[in-house]
Design a protein around this motif. Structure first.
Motif, PDB file in Angstrom:
ATOM      1  N   ILE A 282       0.944  -1.268   0.064  1.00  0.00           N
ATOM      2  CA  ILE A 282       0.013   0.089   0.133  1.00  0.00           C
ATOM      3  C   ILE A 282       1.031   1.075   0.087  1.00  0.00           C
ATOM      4  O   ILE A 282       1.726   1.416   0.966  1.00  0.00           O
ATOM      5  CB  ILE A 282      -1.096   0.012   1.241  1.00  0.00           C
ATOM      6  CG1 ILE A 282      -1.866  -1.201   1.088  1.00  0.00           C
ATOM      7  CG2 ILE A 282      -1.985   1.348   1.320  1.00  0.00           C
ATOM      8  CD1 ILE A 282      -2.556  -1.407   2.442  1.00  0.00           C
ATOM      9  N   VAL A 283       0.855   1.896  -1.270  1.00  0.00           N
ATOM     10  CA  VAL A 283       1.570   3.221  -1.055  1.00  0.00           C
ATOM     11  C   VAL A 283       1.031   4.345  -0.769  1.00  0.00           C
ATOM     12  O   VAL A 283       1.584   5.449  -0.422  1.00  0.00           O
ATOM     13  CB  VAL A 283       2.339   3.243  -2.512  1.00  0.00           C
ATOM     14  CG1 VAL A 283       3.477   2.273  -2.770  1.00  0.00           C
ATOM     15  CG2 VAL A 283       1.386   3.507  -3.653  1.00  0.00           C
ATOM     16  N   ALA A 284      -0.266   4.510  -0.879  1.00  0.00           N
ATOM     17  CA  ALA A 284      -1.168   5.654  -0.634  1.00  0.00           C
ATOM     18  C   ALA A 284      -2.474   5.190   0.193  1.00  0.00           C
ATOM     19  O   ALA A 284      -3.040   4.319  -0.438  1.00  0.00           O
ATOM     20  CB  ALA A 284      -1.017   6.685  -1.655  1.00  0.00           C
ATOM     21  N   GLU A 285      -2.938   5.995   1.034  1.00  0.00           N
ATOM     22  CA  GLU A 285      -4.372   5.608   1.555  1.00  0.00           C
ATOM     23  C   GLU A 285      -4.800   6.890   2.062  1.00  0.00           C
ATOM     24  O   GLU A 285      -4.287   8.045   2.776  1.00  0.00           O
ATOM     25  CB  GLU A 285      -4.208   4.807   2.692  1.00  0.00           C
ATOM     26  CG  GLU A 285      -3.989   4.979   4.029  1.00  0.00           C
ATOM     27  CD  GLU A 285      -4.135   3.892   4.982  1.00  0.00           C
ATOM     28  OE1 GLU A 285      -3.459   3.325   5.233  1.00  0.00           O
ATOM     29  OE2 GLU A 285      -5.717   3.552   5.354  1.00  0.00           O
ATOM     30  N   ARG A 286      -6.403   6.987   1.960  1.00  0.00           N
ATOM     31  CA  ARG A 286      -6.919   8.258   2.269  1.00  0.00           C
ATOM     32  C   ARG A 286      -8.444   7.566   2.676  1.00  0.00           C
ATOM     33  O   ARG A 286      -8.892   6.875   2.246  1.00  0.00           O
ATOM     34  CB  ARG A 286      -6.952   9.377   1.383  1.00  0.00           C
ATOM     35  CG  ARG A 286      -7.396   9.107  -0.101  1.00  0.00           C
ATOM     36  CD  ARG A 286      -6.907  10.405  -0.943  1.00  0.00           C
ATOM     37  NE  ARG A 286      -7.976  11.299  -0.551  1.00  0.00           N
ATOM     38  CZ  ARG A 286      -9.276  11.371  -1.246  1.00  0.00           C
ATOM     39  NH1 ARG A 286      -9.550  10.314  -2.289  1.00  0.00           N
ATOM     40  NH2 ARG A 286     -10.162  12.080  -1.061  1.00  0.00           N
ATOM     41  N   SER A 287      -8.976   8.568   3.344  1.00  0.00           N
ATOM     42  CA  SER A 287     -10.575   8.458   3.311  1.00  0.00           C
ATOM     43  C   SER A 287     -11.289   9.035   2.042  1.00  0.00           C
ATOM     44  O   SER A 287     -11.073  10.296   1.944  1.00  0.00           O
ATOM     45  CB  SER A 287     -11.162   9.197   4.676  1.00  0.00           C
ATOM     46  OG  SER A 287     -10.417   8.609   5.834  1.00  0.00           O
ATOM     47  N   PRO A 288     -11.969   8.150   1.417  1.00  0.00           N
ATOM     48  CA  PRO A 288     -12.918   8.705   0.270  1.00  0.00           C
ATOM     49  C   PRO A 288     -13.889   9.627   0.893  1.00  0.00           C
ATOM     50  O   PRO A 288     -14.575   9.337   1.990  1.00  0.00           O
ATOM     51  CB  PRO A 288     -13.385   7.345  -0.447  1.00  0.00           C
ATOM     52  CG  PRO A 288     -13.315   6.377   0.754  1.00  0.00           C
ATOM     53  CD  PRO A 288     -12.503   6.738   1.736  1.00  0.00           C
ATOM     54  N   SER A 289     -14.497  10.689  -0.345  1.00  0.00           N
ATOM     55  CA  SER A 289     -15.669  11.393   0.292  1.00  0.00           C
ATOM     56  C   SER A 289     -16.825  10.462  -0.134  1.00  0.00           C
ATOM     57  O   SER A 289     -16.702   9.487  -0.585  1.00  0.00           O
ATOM     58  CB  SER A 289     -15.617  12.631  -0.658  1.00  0.00           C
ATOM     59  OG  SER A 289     -15.787  12.454  -2.039  1.00  0.00           O
ATOM     60  N   LEU A 290     -17.829  10.968   0.543  1.00  0.00           N
ATOM     61  CA  LEU A 290     -19.260  10.516   0.061  1.00  0.00           C
ATOM     62  C   LEU A 290     -19.453  10.305  -1.316  1.00  0.00           C
ATOM     63  O   LEU A 290     -20.147   9.309  -1.639  1.00  0.00           O
ATOM     64  CB  LEU A 290     -20.413  11.251   0.957  1.00  0.00           C
ATOM     65  CG  LEU A 290     -21.546  10.474   1.383  1.00  0.00           C
ATOM     66  CD1 LEU A 290     -21.055   9.271   2.219  1.00  0.00           C
ATOM     67  CD2 LEU A 290     -22.242  11.652   2.413  1.00  0.00           C
ATOM     68  N   ASP A 291     -19.042  11.350  -1.828  1.00  0.00           N
ATOM     69  CA  ASP A 291     -19.312  11.301  -3.478  1.00  0.00           C
ATOM     70  C   ASP A 291     -18.440  10.062  -4.110  1.00  0.00           C
ATOM     71  O   ASP A 291     -19.248   9.246  -4.956  1.00  0.00           O
ATOM     72  CB  ASP A 291     -18.416  12.696  -4.127  1.00  0.00           C
ATOM     73  CG  ASP A 291     -19.555  12.966  -5.324  1.00  0.00           C
ATOM     74  OD1 ASP A 291     -20.378  12.577  -5.438  1.00  0.00           O
ATOM     75  OD2 ASP A 291     -18.701  14.051  -5.713  1.00  0.00           O
TER      76      ASP A 291
END
Lengths: 304, 129
Positions: A282-291
């Motif tokens: 895993i090189v990047a991760e974030r919380s996705p928006s509701l969209d």
């Protein structure tokens, strides 16, 4: 927030396995959802997803073909008086009597609702800048929405039901309407149920939500849990992948070559394990928006 | 207190408030003992659910950044946030990381970056005199 002292059940709207067919089109397919007292519940989906049909079932304007609808524990078709008198409703069409003047609309609405609060109605009228002598048919789109909202709010309903309240409105009026929703729950701990295709406003004001796609509820629950349960991960593979990798829990995958980005549903630890099995890191991760969650779930974007 | 909410970057709204209040406290833009707006006021100002603001304030209280005074309001804690230094270092770490990433991209060596930081530090000090 405070809750009302009414002895009604804690679930204000309880919908179980409701299906509905219009000719050959399945408008609602096994819809099940529960709206707890005191929450702001956002119903999201494209036009034609079944949001208005569902709202009409809550109001008892449509009788269920299969499944059950209970509002305050009652059947809205069998007991319209027991249900509708406690709901403030703003329809998508804002169908107000066009020939009336604003002051006439207030007197007319007052006759319908035993709990009408004339002083509150008057303060809302001033706050919304609606002239008493103005004819409904001459109101602008935004004023019409505010007049409709005034009628929905002024009898201080336990449940505020809004069908696309800010659809087609400019940002200023939209803000007025969202503020009214916020004040409603902040003041009195009432319940708000609203439908919208604007994920941004749903994310701002709701604490519970349900997503509808083609008549089905594809996701529902507290907003926090939905957000915490979805992750956007970018995986880097040792070797070039010719086609999208299959990752357990992935709702959608996009990318090319060494790097692929997936929107996943599940526990974070399980996702790391799943990635490990693919010989990828895993090189990047974030919380996705509701969209982004909606797009991953529905397989397409909501057209704005 | 200036808070900006974005629903595009995916960070939960309550967490955006928590992070920004911590930032404002660490940056000195919220002084110790200063009163935060009420839950209702901030909810209306930001056009967000009041429960979200209440949740953010609770998290801030748990972290020791703010204190609730009975029957009045929410204040930035007197002794300063116990996390303030940790938070400051966390913020600076993020900045340092992006500076280093940028430098690597531009093919600038670590020694040159360190020299640059010292030089800018000297420059900042001389400007203040």
């Amino acid at each position: 927030m405070k809750s009302t002292s009414h002895s009604a059940p804690e679930t204000v709207i309880d919908i179980t396995a409701v299906s509905r067919r219009f000719d050959t089109k399945l408008a609602l397919a096994q819809v099940t959802l529960a709206v707890p007292r005191g929450c702001v519940f956002g119903l999201v989906g494209e036009n034609g997803a079944g949001k208005t049909t569902l709202i009409k079932h809550i109001l008892g304007l449509l009788k269920t073909e299969t499944g059950t609808v209970r509002v305050f524990g009652k059947d809205p078709v069998a007991d319209p008086v027991g249900v509708l008198g406690r709901i403030g409703y703003l329809s998508e069409l804002r169908d107000l009597p066009a020939w009336m003047r604003m002051d006439e609309l207030l007197r007319y609405s007052q006759a319908f609702y035993p709990k009408w609060d004339a002083a509150y109605a008057e303060s809302l009228r001033k706050q919304f800048n609606l002239e008493p002598a103005a004819r409904i048919k001459n109101l602008s789109r935004g004023e019409c929405a505010k007049a409709g909202l005034l009628v929905a709010l002024a009898h201080r309903p336990e449940l505020l039901l809004l069908d696309e309240p800010s659809s087609g409105l400019d940002p200023v009026v939209r803000r007025d309407i969202l503020e009214a929703i916020i004040r409603t729950v902040a003041d009195e701990g009432r319940t708000v149920f609203f439908s919208s295709h604007l994920l941004d406003e749903v994310e701002r004001v709701s604490d519970q939500l349900a997503m509808m796609v083609d008549g089905r509820v594809v996701l529902s629950g507290p907003l926090d849990e939905i957000k915490a349960g979805h992750h956007q991960l970018t995986l880097r593979f040792e070797s070039v992948q010719a086609r999208p990798p299959t990752l357990t829990g992935a709702l959608s995958v996009s990318g090319a070559g060494h790097e692929w980005t997936a929107i996943c549903n599940g526990e974070r630890a399980q996702l790391t394990e799943a990635a490990g099995k693919l010989v990828a890191r895993i090189v990047a991760e974030r919380s996705p928006s509701l969209d982004e969650i909606f797009v991953a779930r529905a397989g397409r974007k909501i057209p704005v | 207190m200036q808070i900006h909410i974005s629903t595009h970057d995916g960070v939960p709204v309550y967490l955006q408030i928590v992070n920004q209040v911590k930032y404002l406290a660490a940056a000195g833009r919220l002084a110790a003992g200063e009163e935060l707006p009420s839950v209702r006021t901030l909810a209306e100002q930001l056009v967000i659910n009041p429960n979200t603001v209440a949740r953010a304030y609770l998290e801030l209280e748990r972290a020791g950044v703010v204190v609730k005074r009975h029957g009045s309001g929410t204040y930035v804690s007197e002794e300063g946030s116990p996390l303030a230094r940790k938070e400051r270092m966390k913020l600076l770490t993020q900045r340092a990381d992006s500076l280093l990433a940028e430098a690597r991209h531009m093919d600038v060596a670590l020694d040159e970056i360190l020299a640059l930081v010292k030089d800018r530090h000297k420059n900042l000090n001389s400007n203040q005199k």
